[in-house]
Design a protein around this motif. Structure first.
Motif, short mmCIF file in Angstrom:
data_model
loop_
_atom_site.label_atom_id
_atom_site.label_comp_id
_atom_site.label_asym_id
_atom_site.label_seq_id
_atom_site.Cartn_x
_atom_site.Cartn_y
_atom_site.Cartn_z
N LEU A 1 33.91 37.14 38.31
CA LEU A 1 34.55 37.94 37.27
C LEU A 1 33.63 39.08 36.81
N ASN A 2 32.39 38.72 36.56
CA ASN A 2 31.44 39.73 36.09
C ASN A 2 31.34 40.90 37.05
N GLU A 3 31.29 40.54 38.34
CA GLU A 3 31.17 41.58 39.35
C GLU A 3 32.40 42.48 39.33
N ALA A 4 33.59 41.82 39.23
CA ALA A 4 34.84 42.60 39.22
C ALA A 4 34.88 43.52 38.01
N LEU A 5 34.52 42.96 36.86
CA LEU A 5 34.58 43.77 35.64
C LEU A 5 33.63 44.97 35.72
N GLU A 6 32.44 44.73 36.28
CA GLU A 6 31.48 45.84 36.42
C GLU A 6 32.06 46.95 37.28
N ARG A 7 32.75 46.55 38.33
CA ARG A 7 33.31 47.56 39.23
C ARG A 7 34.39 48.38 38.55
N PHE A 8 35.23 47.69 37.73
CA PHE A 8 36.28 48.41 36.99
C PHE A 8 35.64 49.38 36.00
#
Ligand code: C2E
Ligand code: CA
Ligand code: CA
Length: 741
Positions: free
Chosen positions: A623-630
């Motif tokens: 999740l953290n990785e996805a949120l960072e990308r967004f």
């Protein structure tokens, strides 16, 4: 099981058979070689015997020859000559010695008068010598003892010209002595016979006759021996005996027509072979035993392996209850035996069990499951069954004695399990809440899976704090299930025909006193006939995964619309779109959403994403990785439903989120609950320190609005400000707001 045993027996008997065949073959070969070795040895023994006899005979002949020369030269009278022979006779194996003159007078060392029998008889014996031939005469018996003797003779002539023969009588038993060297462990023996079978040494008169007398079966062998002797050869014959076999080797002695016969009983060969074979058989027996033992061990290990496998396959690892598969087959038997209305399928569910896993770890989760599993098992009566279906769901077949009885039983079980699961782990501050769904089995032929599905469909849902723990499968539920299937079947067509609409619920900026952005909410214009709220279909699509497709559709539609508005000069603020937690299990989740932004050409900051708190809890890393990308792409993230579950304020510090949305339940309780007010204040202030905006949703009254305003909340969303509306309506709202500026 039986098949395995049969296979095992077959393979062991084949192996044993092969081993036995090999042993027989080995025995045969061994017997053959042993026999030929024995016969070789027999020939060797015979050669030795021949040599010894020949030596003896030659020695005797030589002695007589030399004596004859001495006699011829002797000047003494015959009586004195006779006396000279006495010591010679005594020092040799002679019965008597002497000489016989051509006129029939005999002089013997023991003074026996040889003419006592008859003169012709005497002359028969001595004629060859008197006629001047050195010879070994056989075929006569001792005149005194009557046993067979050999008479050695050497001729000489007296000074007076009288022809004489010197003789020495030799008892044939001496040959026997010479030959009696022990052979074959004392079991071998020898004969000397003449070519016609008459004995020279032996306990028979004529061997051929004696053998033939023993049985007609010996005739071919005797015949073979006769022929061999006639052609002056050596060879073997095999003879039958009362006890068994005898092997005879015959060989010419080169003395008269004498043959030496060396005999060995077949038993000698067999004895030899038997020792080795006994060893071989012993070893084989041991091998077979060992093999059987080892195979047995292997089988044992295999069986216990299968049993273990069976156990694992038929038992639930966590609870020790039977596996669900096992339960289904046992339940089927039980139900079909019992008949209509005897049983009810009762399913149990632990509410919000995933929080136990998330907050306290899977070990604790497993512990709760095992306590619940054990509790259900203990509550069972005779003829009842239970199993774990999966995760936190259990199924049980309980006897049905009426609706109220089964309800109170289910409630009792739930109550007991709840207290037990909680009290078994003091210090853990969570509440175990269970629900039950009951399906009364009316058709025993129904598939068990279907019964379980129906009982599960009767699970009651927690509705804003109040919960009826036990539900029954009824027509309403059935209708709902039918409707669900209808929805699923119609989903593809609905997407294609644009039945899903985007509604916009404006968000109100408290400080600026104007609408600022909106949340995109889906509506299903069912068959273009009636508008269906998402509460009806979102859970269905979440349970079957179709929500992913729907969310993407909603996101694309929203992006397109926002882009269109912006292009048309309508200054819409960011519109947020909901995202189900299932997206996180999609590998290309982020890429797909970024692609949609690129394709539609909408500015990234004009849209944002709403993720629920539970999504944030799960898979923190991913999740953290996805949120960072967004965030890197310029898309804002909003945490939805904050305060509805196990809220964690701590998350605010670690997750890259831009806005926090307070759940409606907090808003609802805020006006008359001071503690909630205090909590809200601290959340707002904490959020501010992390630079996170706060929005409250579900605001319906002025009272709520005012309270939230004083708390410093940035945005308000709720019917009090605006209800969700269709796109054109929202457009009008924004236009009007712009116009009034
Ligand atoms: P949500 O995300 O919490 O959305 C807010 C819900 O509260 C909306 O219900 C909205 O109409 C309702 N609401 C707003 N203000 C008030 C109010 O003052 N009083 C009351 N009683 N309700 C208010 P809606 O549109 O029925 O959506 C229900 C839920 O369905 C949403 O809750 C969201 O979880 C889900 N949902 C809706 N659209 C989507 C979507 O496109 N994708 C996904 N994954 N979920 C969606
Ligand atoms: Ca939402
Ligand atoms: Ca919400």
């Amino acid at each position: 099981m039986w098949k395995g045993k049969k296979k095992f027996l077959l393979s062991s008997s084949i192996t044993t058979g092969v081993i036995i065949l090999l042993v027989i073959l080995f025995s045969f070969i061994f017997f053959r070689t042993s026999k030929s070795r024995t016969l070789d040895f027999l020939m060797e023994v015979s050669n030795q015997g021949v040599k010894l006899i020949q030596q003896e005979v030659k020695q005797n002949q030589m002695l007589l020859r030399n004596l004859a020369i001495f006699m011829e030269e002797g000047k003494e009278d015959p009586a004195a000559l006779r006396e000279k022979l006495v010591p010679v006779e005594e020092n040799n194996h002679f019965r008597r010695m002497g000489f016989v003159t051509e006129d029939g007078t005999s002089y013997t060392t023991d003074h026996t008068d040889l003419s006592f029998a008859s003169e012709t008889q005497m002359m028969e014996r001595f004629r060859p010598g008197i006629e001047g031939r050195e010879c070994v005469v056989d075929g006569f018996e001792d005149l005194e003892l009557g046993d067979p003797v050999t008479i050695y003779q050497a001729p000489f002539t007296t000074g007076e010209g009288m022809k004489c023969t010197l003789f020495a009588t030799y008892g044939n038993e001496y040959y026997q002595e010479i030959l009696s060297v022990s052979t074959f462990g004392g079991e071998g023996y020898s004969y000397i016979i003449k070519e016609n079978g008459d004995r020279v040494v032996g306990d028979f008169d004529n061997l051929f006759r004696a053998l033939e007398g023993e049985g007609a079966g010996n005739r071919p062998a005797v015949q073979q021996m006769r022929q061999g002797m006639e052609s002056h050869q050596s060879g073997y014959v095999k003879l039958k005996d009362d006890g068994g076999m005898r092997y005879i080797y015959y060989q010419p002695l080169e003395i008269n027509d004498w043959y030496l016969l060396s005999v060995v009983p077949g038993s000698v060969i067999r004895k030899d072979v038997n020792i080795i074979l006994a060893l071989a058989y012993g070893m084989t027996f041991l091998c077979i035993c060992l093999m059987l033992y080892l195979t047995g061990r292997v089988r044992g290990a295999e069986n216990s392996y299968w049993k273990k496998l069976e156990d694992t396959a038929l038992k639930d690892r966590v609870t020790g209850l039977p596996s669900f598969e096992r339960f289904k087959s046992d339940a089927k038997d039980l139900i079909s035996e019992a008949g209509n209305g005897t049983y009810a399928m009762v399913c149990f569910n632990i509410l919000m069990f995933q929080y136990v896993n998330e907050l306290y770890g899977y070990k604790e989760g497993d512990r709760v499951l095992s306590v619940v599993g054990a509790g259900i098992r203990e509550s069972l009566k005779d003829g009842e069954l239970a199993a774990r279906i999966n995760a936190d769901r259990f199924a049980a077949i309980l006897r049905y004695d009426g609706r109220e009885e089964i309800r109170s039983r289910a409630m009792d079980i739930i109550e007991k399990l709840e207290t037990r699961a909680e009290s078994s782990r003091p210090g853990m501050e969570y509440e175990i809440i269970m629900t039950a769904g009951v399906y009364v089995i009316e058709d025993p032929d129904e598939v068990v899976d279907k019964m379980v599905d129906r009982a599960k469909a009767a699970f009651t849902k927690e509705i804003r704090g109040t919960l009826e723990n036990c539900g029954f499968y009824d027509n309403a539920i059935r209708d709902r299930a039918v409707r669900q299937r209808e929805m699923e079947n119609h989903f593809e067509a609905a997407m294609a025909q644009g039945e899903f609409l985007v509604y916009y619920q404006p968000k109100y900026d408290v400080k600026e006193k104007r609408f600022h952005g909106a949340e995109a909410l889906v509506r299903w214009n069912w068959q273009k006939e009636s508008m269906m709220p998402p509460g009806e279909f979102i859970p269905v699509f979440e349970s079957n995964g179709m929500i992913v497709q729907l969310d993407e559709y909603m996101f694309r539609e929203t992006c397109r619309q926002v882009k269109a508005w912006l292009d048309a000069g309508i200054p819409v603020d960011p519109v947020s779109v909901n995202i189900s937690r299932l997206h996180l299990y999609q590998k290309n989740f982020v890429d797909t959403y970024l692609d949609i932004i690129r394709e539609t050409g909408v500015p990234a900051k004009a849209v944002s994403l709403e993720l629920t708190e539970t999504v944030l809890f799960h898979n923190e890393g991913i999740l953290n990785e996805a949120l960072e990308r967004f965030r890197d792409a310029g898309i804002q993230i909003l945490m939805d439903d904050f305060g509805s579950g196990y809220s964690s304020i701590q998350l605010l510090s670690v997750m890259p989120i831009d806005m926090l949305k307070l759940d409606k339940s907090l808003v609802d309780n805020s006006t008359d609950n001071l503690r909630i007010q205090a909590a809200l204040r601290s959340v707002v202030s904490l959020a501010r320190t992390f630079g996170i905006d706060v929005i409250a949703e579900g605001v319906e009254t002025k009272e709520q609005y005012d309270l939230l305003e004083t708390m410093g909340i940035n945005y308000i969303q709720g019917y009090y400000c605006a209800k969700p509306m269709a796109g054109d309506e929202y457009e009008r709202l924004i236009r009007e707001q712009e116009a009034s500026k």
